[in-house]
Design an enzyme around this catalytic site. Structure first.
Site, PDB file in Angstrom:
ATOM      1  N   SER A   1      29.951  67.998  19.162  1.00 29.28           N
ATOM      2  CA  SER A   1      30.888  67.223  19.976  1.00 29.28           C
ATOM      3  C   SER A   1      32.208  67.765  19.732  1.00 29.28           C
ATOM      4  O   SER A   1      33.180  67.621  20.648  1.00 29.28           O
ATOM      5  CB  SER A   1      30.825  66.061  19.601  1.00 29.28           C
ATOM      6  OG  SER A   1      31.283  65.647  18.119  1.00 29.28           O
TER       7      SER A   1
ATOM      8  N   LYS B   1      40.580  67.681  17.010  1.00 21.98           N
ATOM      9  CA  LYS B   1      39.646  66.937  17.893  1.00 21.98           C
ATOM     10  C   LYS B   1      40.237  65.656  18.235  1.00 21.98           C
ATOM     11  O   LYS B   1      40.881  64.998  17.197  1.00 21.98           O
ATOM     12  CB  LYS B   1      38.436  66.708  16.903  1.00 21.98           C
ATOM     13  CG  LYS B   1      37.170  66.147  17.960  1.00 21.98           C
ATOM     14  CD  LYS B   1      36.002  66.185  17.013  1.00 21.98           C
ATOM     15  CE  LYS B   1      34.681  65.676  17.993  1.00 21.98           C
ATOM     16  NZ  LYS B   1      33.550  65.978  16.828  1.00 21.98           N
TER      17      LYS B   1
ATOM     18  N   SER C   1      28.171  68.997  14.745  1.00 17.07           N
ATOM     19  CA  SER C   1      29.322  68.986  15.930  1.00 17.07           C
ATOM     20  C   SER C   1      30.438  70.035  15.497  1.00 17.07           C
ATOM     21  O   SER C   1      31.058  70.422  16.166  1.00 17.07           O
ATOM     22  CB  SER C   1      29.817  67.657  16.162  1.00 17.07           C
ATOM     23  OG  SER C   1      28.852  66.682  16.532  1.00 17.07           O
TER      24      SER C   1
END
Length: 406
Positions: free
Chosen positions: A110, A32, A134
């Protein structure tokens, strides 16, 4: 390099390997885009952040360094929701990664790009972060295993903070075998010291699921009861005002901590936030000291409740999400209701600091559904071992459940 699923940030493809003979050699991973990578300036999904923090990292984040030392090959930096402050998986600046198991549906956020990359076969596992769901929500939407570890179990140094009281470094994998193998390198030895052996069914959490979701997952309650003692249905929140009260407390503390982390530079930024984050940020700034103090009382009470139910090898079963992934084109009204129920489910592990795994156990209308298992704080390895026995790698995506039984 090609990026057919839109999972990597612009210019984010990489090819790095530090050790060709490590235990994870032969496995590829993505990260990420909020982790430090040596020589790279992260964007955290936000042009405003990228414009403010332009210096490349001088070293890899500890979690990334550990995986590279173990022999895994890094493939790139993945798209995420702006500043990790959303659960939809849609980034207004970098696009929405494609959910291959649910075409036209949201990947969840996310950690959207990390989940979509694993589900799409572009890498074997991927790092994400999980503050309020997330990792667990994208794992459910994309039909892959994912772990939110015990709070603090994996060092979060070198990763952008959102709400440090809840932030964790988690990961997705192509199957439970790889999920557990990554844990062998990232997780400390268990401090709880007990194997998973006792079950609680979170009745109020199951009530949040859409009826067809609850029916599709119902057989897994029975499977768990066959393997574990207990199995009683219990309302987690008891008489504390319900899980909705827990969710509101989570949101308030998260907002206060997010403002502590990012409020000053956002106030000075000449670059605008995306519309969703801008609206959420306006609300976050309105949280008062009195609101935060009252919310912390609820947080501590909720944490004590969940920790008591899971210590010594207990596990709490609940849906990972209230339903399948919503359409990418869903309007704000539909997203608002879904988001509230998602966060009410996912805040339980976040408030408690306990680990939660999401397992891809079935499908509904051809779309993935995840089963969540919250384990004892400090019992991450035991939880992963149990997950691997419950859903062996050779049964991933076809675990023998009755599909579309609703």
């Amino acid at each position: 390099m090609d990026d057919p699923l839109g999972v990597y940030v612009p210019g984010g493809r990489l090819d790095r390997q530090d050790n060709e003979i490590g235990a994870l050699a032969g496995l590829t991973f993505a990260v990420k885009d909020l982790f430090d990578l040596e020589g790279v300036a992260k964007t955290c999904g936000s042009p405003a952040y990228a414009a403010r923090f332009t210096e490349p990292a001088t070293a890899n984040a500890p979690a990334v360094a550990t995986l590279l030392t173990a022999g895994a090959r890094l493939t790139g930096r993945t798209v995420m929701d702006e500043l990790a402050y959303s659960l939809t998986g849609a980034n207004p600046h970098q696009g929405t990664p494609t959910n291959v198991d649910a075409p036209g549906r949201a990947p969840g956020g996310s950690s959207s790009g990390s989940a979509a990359a694993v589900a799409g076969g572009l890498c074997d596992f991927a790092l994400g972060t999980d503050t309020g769901g997330s990792v667990r929500v994208p794992a459910s939407y994309c039909g892959i295993p994912g772990l939110r570890p015990s709070h603090g179990a994996v060092p979060s140094a070198g990763a952008m903070a959102l709400a440090p009281s809840f932030d964790t470094v988690g990961w997705f994998a192509r199957d439970t075998e790889v999920l557990e193998a990554v844990g062998e390198h990232l997780l400390p030895l268990d401090s709880d010291g007990a194997e998973i052996g006792r079950l609680t069914i979170a009745e109020d959490a199951w009530d949040l699921a859409e009826p067809e979701t609850a029916r599709a997952l119902a057989s897994w309650q029975d499977r768990l009861r066959q393997r574990l003692t207990g199995g009683e249905a219990m309302r987690l929140a008891g008489d504390s005002g319900g899980l909705e009260t827990w969710q509101q407390a989570f949101r308030i503390v998260q907002a206060r901590e997010a403002c502590d982390q990012h409020g000053a530079w956002i106030a000075e930024s000449a670059t605008a936030l995306g519309s969703e984050l801008a609206q959420r940020w306006d609300w976050a700034r309105s949280v008062s000291d009195a609101d935060a103090k009252a919310a912390w009382e609820t947080v501590r009470s909720a944490a004590a409740r969940v920790q008591a139910l899971t210590e010594g090898g207990g596990v709490i079963a609940l849906p990972s999400a209230p339903g399948v992934a919503p359409p990418v084109t869903a309007d704000e009204e539909a997203w608002s209701d879904h988001r509230t129920r998602v966060l009410t489910l996912s805040c339980i592990a976040s408030l408690s600091g306990c680990p939660q795994v999401s397992l891809p156990v079935t499908k509904l209308g051809g779309l993935p559904l995840g089963l969540g298992l919250i384990g004892p704080r400090g019992g991450d390895r035991a939880l992963l071992a149990f997950a691997s026995r419950l859903l062996p790698a050779n049964q991933e995506r076809d675990p023998g459940a009755v599909f579309d039984e609703a």
